[in-house]
Design a protein around this motif. Sequence first.
Motif, PDB file in Angstrom:
ATOM      1  N   ARG A 358       0.875  -1.202  -0.076  1.00 57.28           N
ATOM      2  CA  ARG A 358       0.002   0.007  -0.078  1.00 57.28           C
ATOM      3  C   ARG A 358       0.916   1.332  -0.096  1.00 57.28           C
ATOM      4  O   ARG A 358       0.565   2.372  -0.506  1.00 57.28           O
ATOM      5  CB  ARG A 358      -0.831  -0.044   1.205  1.00 57.28           C
ATOM      6  CG  ARG A 358      -1.813  -1.154   1.471  1.00 57.28           C
ATOM      7  CD  ARG A 358      -3.054  -0.744   2.513  1.00 57.28           C
ATOM      8  NE  ARG A 358      -3.704   0.565   2.038  1.00 57.28           N
ATOM      9  CZ  ARG A 358      -4.488   1.138   2.854  1.00 57.28           C
ATOM     10  NH1 ARG A 358      -4.713   0.625   4.089  1.00 57.28           N
ATOM     11  NH2 ARG A 358      -4.964   2.307   2.656  1.00 57.28           N
ATOM     12  N   LEU A 359       2.170   1.262   0.242  1.00 52.97           N
ATOM     13  CA  LEU A 359       2.884   2.538   0.564  1.00 52.97           C
ATOM     14  C   LEU A 359       3.573   2.900  -0.640  1.00 52.97           C
ATOM     15  O   LEU A 359       3.890   2.086  -1.688  1.00 52.97           O
ATOM     16  CB  LEU A 359       4.075   1.966   1.436  1.00 52.97           C
ATOM     17  CG  LEU A 359       4.220   2.635   2.717  1.00 52.97           C
ATOM     18  CD1 LEU A 359       2.857   2.170   3.772  1.00 52.97           C
ATOM     19  CD2 LEU A 359       5.439   2.384   3.717  1.00 52.97           C
ATOM     20  N   ALA A 386       2.444   3.577   9.592  1.00 52.60           N
ATOM     21  CA  ALA A 386       1.883   3.022   8.438  1.00 52.60           C
ATOM     22  C   ALA A 386       1.003   1.911   8.806  1.00 52.60           C
ATOM     23  O   ALA A 386      -0.156   1.983   8.404  1.00 52.60           O
ATOM     24  CB  ALA A 386       2.914   2.240   7.739  1.00 52.60           C
ATOM     25  N   ALA A 389      -2.098   4.319   9.536  1.00 51.52           N
ATOM     26  CA  ALA A 389      -2.891   4.601   8.437  1.00 51.52           C
ATOM     27  C   ALA A 389      -3.643   3.570   7.662  1.00 51.52           C
ATOM     28  O   ALA A 389      -4.891   3.770   7.105  1.00 51.52           O
ATOM     29  CB  ALA A 389      -1.910   5.234   7.293  1.00 51.52           C
ATOM     30  N   ASP A 390      -2.955   2.314   7.889  1.00 49.20           N
ATOM     31  CA  ASP A 390      -3.835   1.202   7.182  1.00 49.20           C
ATOM     32  C   ASP A 390      -4.960   0.852   8.052  1.00 49.20           C
ATOM     33  O   ASP A 390      -5.840   0.129   7.337  1.00 49.20           O
ATOM     34  CB  ASP A 390      -2.863  -0.086   7.278  1.00 49.20           C
ATOM     35  CG  ASP A 390      -3.261  -1.309   6.973  1.00 49.20           C
ATOM     36  OD1 ASP A 390      -3.852  -1.400   5.686  1.00 49.20           O
ATOM     37  OD2 ASP A 390      -3.204  -2.356   7.643  1.00 49.20           O
ATOM     38  N   SER A 393      -8.071   3.369   6.908  1.00 42.54           N
ATOM     39  CA  SER A 393      -8.293   3.654   5.516  1.00 42.54           C
ATOM     40  C   SER A 393      -8.716   2.545   4.857  1.00 42.54           C
ATOM     41  O   SER A 393      -8.334   1.292   5.024  1.00 42.54           O
ATOM     42  CB  SER A 393      -7.247   4.563   4.833  1.00 42.54           C
ATOM     43  OG  SER A 393      -5.954   3.603   5.117  1.00 42.54           O
ATOM     44  N   GLU A 398      -4.076   4.442  -1.486  1.00 40.57           N
ATOM     45  CA  GLU A 398      -2.633   4.204  -0.972  1.00 40.57           C
ATOM     46  C   GLU A 398      -2.357   5.080   0.320  1.00 40.57           C
ATOM     47  O   GLU A 398      -3.146   5.842   0.611  1.00 40.57           O
ATOM     48  CB  GLU A 398      -2.020   5.052  -2.161  1.00 40.57           C
ATOM     49  CG  GLU A 398      -2.116   4.260  -3.556  1.00 40.57           C
ATOM     50  CD  GLU A 398      -1.363   5.124  -4.698  1.00 40.57           C
ATOM     51  OE1 GLU A 398      -1.375   6.203  -4.584  1.00 40.57           O
ATOM     52  OE2 GLU A 398      -1.112   4.435  -5.876  1.00 40.57           O
ATOM     53  N   VAL A 399      -1.342   4.609   0.679  1.00 42.61           N
ATOM     54  CA  VAL A 399      -0.607   5.299   1.801  1.00 42.61           C
ATOM     55  C   VAL A 399       0.704   5.974   1.561  1.00 42.61           C
ATOM     56  O   VAL A 399       1.426   5.400   1.000  1.00 42.61           O
ATOM     57  CB  VAL A 399      -0.399   4.457   2.939  1.00 42.61           C
ATOM     58  CG1 VAL A 399       0.326   5.107   4.112  1.00 42.61           C
ATOM     59  CG2 VAL A 399      -1.785   3.755   3.537  1.00 42.61           C
ATOM     60  N   GLU A 400       0.629   7.392   1.429  1.00 43.83           N
ATOM     61  CA  GLU A 400       1.715   8.058   0.877  1.00 43.83           C
ATOM     62  C   GLU A 400       2.959   8.440   1.760  1.00 43.83           C
ATOM     63  O   GLU A 400       2.522   9.050   2.787  1.00 43.83           O
ATOM     64  CB  GLU A 400       1.104   9.200  -0.118  1.00 43.83           C
ATOM     65  CG  GLU A 400       0.147   8.913  -0.997  1.00 43.83           C
ATOM     66  CD  GLU A 400      -0.383  10.084  -1.571  1.00 43.83           C
ATOM     67  OE1 GLU A 400      -0.032  11.330  -1.563  1.00 43.83           O
ATOM     68  OE2 GLU A 400      -1.525  10.073  -2.204  1.00 43.83           O
ATOM     69  N   VAL A 414       3.596  10.783   6.708  1.00 44.39           N
ATOM     70  CA  VAL A 414       2.741   9.557   6.132  1.00 44.39           C
ATOM     71  C   VAL A 414       1.275   9.892   6.079  1.00 44.39           C
ATOM     72  O   VAL A 414       0.654  10.555   7.022  1.00 44.39           O
ATOM     73  CB  VAL A 414       2.903   8.475   7.148  1.00 44.39           C
ATOM     74  CG1 VAL A 414       2.108   7.062   6.867  1.00 44.39           C
ATOM     75  CG2 VAL A 414       4.315   7.968   7.503  1.00 44.39           C
ATOM     76  N   ASP A 416      -2.858   9.288   4.583  1.00 46.43           N
ATOM     77  CA  ASP A 416      -3.673   8.280   4.052  1.00 46.43           C
ATOM     78  C   ASP A 416      -5.038   9.161   3.409  1.00 46.43           C
ATOM     79  O   ASP A 416      -5.212  10.152   3.887  1.00 46.43           O
ATOM     80  CB  ASP A 416      -4.059   7.324   5.049  1.00 46.43           C
ATOM     81  CG  ASP A 416      -4.832   7.859   6.349  1.00 46.43           C
ATOM     82  OD1 ASP A 416      -5.809   8.412   6.167  1.00 46.43           O
ATOM     83  OD2 ASP A 416      -4.174   7.807   7.618  1.00 46.43           O
ATOM     84  N   GLY A 474      -8.769  12.347   5.010  1.00 48.65           N
ATOM     85  CA  GLY A 474      -7.698  11.529   5.559  1.00 48.65           C
ATOM     86  C   GLY A 474      -6.948  12.205   6.635  1.00 48.65           C
ATOM     87  O   GLY A 474      -7.282  13.091   7.196  1.00 48.65           O
TER      88      GLY A 474
END
Length: 484
Positions: A358-359, A386, A389-390, A393, A398-400, A414, A416, A474
Motif C-alpha cells: 500500500r505504501l 503506516a 494509516a492502514d 483507511s 494508497e498510503v503516501e 505519512v 492516508d 484522511g
Amino acid sequence: MPDRPDYAALTRGQIALLDRINAGEAGLAVLNQLVRLAQDVLGGLGAGFAEYSPGHGRIIAAAGVCARALGRRVELAGSPLATGRRTQLLPLEEVNDEFAGQIEGGDRHRMLGARCEISGLAVGSLHVYYGEDDSEPGPEHHDVLELLATNIAHMYGDQAGLPVHGDGPVVAALSDGLTIIDRDCVVQLWNPAAEQLTGRSAAEMLGRELPFPVPPPGQVLVHRLPSGRLLKVTAGDLPHTPAMRVVTFRDSTDQDRRHEDRDLFVAVTSHELRTPVTVIKGYADTLTNHWQTLGEDGRQEAVRVIGARAGELARLVDRLLSATSDDGEVAGHPPGPFDLAEGLRQAAADLPVDLRRRLVLDGLPAELPKAFGDRDSLATILTELATNADKYSDRDTEVEVSAAADEATVTFRVADRGIGVKPEHVERAFERYWQGDSHDRGRNPGAGLGLYLVRRIVERQHGWVSLRPRAGGGTVAEVRLPRA
C-alpha cells in the motif's frame, strides 16, 4: 509591521469567532482561528499557542512561520513568560530554544508573548513573532495580545473543547473541582466540575463559606461528603493576590490511577500478545504433526509465517515495555547523521507484505540533507505510522510517504485517505492507551500505544511529531528531526 494593530481586522475576527462559538463550535477549531487572528491583527510573521502541562508545554495551535512547530514540546523551566508581566516583548535569544529556535522562515528577531490565565493560574501562552526589520510593538500591541490571551483563557474556563491535554496541575484543575476563596473562606469562584463533584451549584456557593476544611499549602486533605464521596483537597495562594487562595479537589473514591494503569496494562498485554502467540503455536503444531504430508512448499510457508510472527512478537514486546516505562526514556542508539530517504526505503522494505504494497514512496527526493538522530528507530516509527494509516483507511487506497527539508529540520510525512482525525483528537491520540470512539477505530482497534511510543522516540532525538486532518479527507502524520 504597522504602527498600530489592525482594529478593523480585530473587530471582524471577534465577530467571526462569536458566530462560530454561537454555532456550537469549540476547541482547537476556534483556538486556531484566534491564533491566526493574533498574527493578522498584530502584523507578525507567525503566531502560536502553547498549552501548559507539568514542567513543559506543547504547541497545539500555530499559524504563519510557526505552523511547522505544531506538536513541538516547550520547556517551561526558566521561561521569561512563566513569571513577571502578563505580556512581554523578548529577543529570541532570551526565549527557550525548544520553541523559538525551531521556528522556520523569515528573519525572526523578537517575540511578543502573553500568559493565558484563569484567576492567576496560567493554562498556556500566546506568542506572536516579528522580523528584524519590523518596528517594535507598542503598548497597543501588548493590550490587544492580552485581550486575545484572555479570550483563550475564557475558553479554558468554560471547558469549551479545551484543554487538549489533561495531565497538568493547572489544566487538570479545570476538570477537577476548583474554587477561589478569600481570607474568610468565602467562595468567589465555583467551576462546573465543583458543581458536579459536590452537587452544589455556583448560585448556591458564591458568597458563602466553603463547606469543607482547607489544608495548608503543600498538604493534601481527604474529605468525605455526605454522599459518601471522598474528595482529595489541595490549596495554594494565588500569585500576586495574597488575600485569595485557590482550592482544587478531585474524586478519590475509586482506586488509585496507578492501580488502574496496572490493570489496563495486563489487559492490553493479554490482548496484544494473544494473536501472534496463537499463530506461532498453531503453525509449529502443524509442522510437528503433519511434516510429511505438508510437502516442501507447505513447510516453507509455515516457517515463513512463524518467522514473521516471531518478529512481530519481538517488536510488540519492545513496544509494551517502552510504553510502560515511567522514566521518560526509550531505548535507542546514539544519534548521528543519516540519510532519511534511504532509511525510510529500508524501513518500508521490512514491513509486512500487505502493508508494504500500500505504501507509495514517490515523494522521497533523491537529494535530501542528512537528518540527525537514530536511524534504526525509523523502522519502529514508520511501522507504527503506516499501521495506523492502514487501520483507518480502505485497503484499495494508497498510503503516501514523502520527505522534505528546510533550514532547521528534515521532515517526513505519512498520509492516508481514511476517515481522518478529529481536531480535538490530534493531541489526545498520542496519549498512552488512548483510543477514539469505537466507530473511529478502524478494522483493528489495537492497544493505543503506537503513537504514544512514536512521540517518545522522536522527542528523544530532539524532534517532534504531529497529526492533522488531510485536505480532501484522511490524516497526515508529520515527523520532524533536526538537520545534521
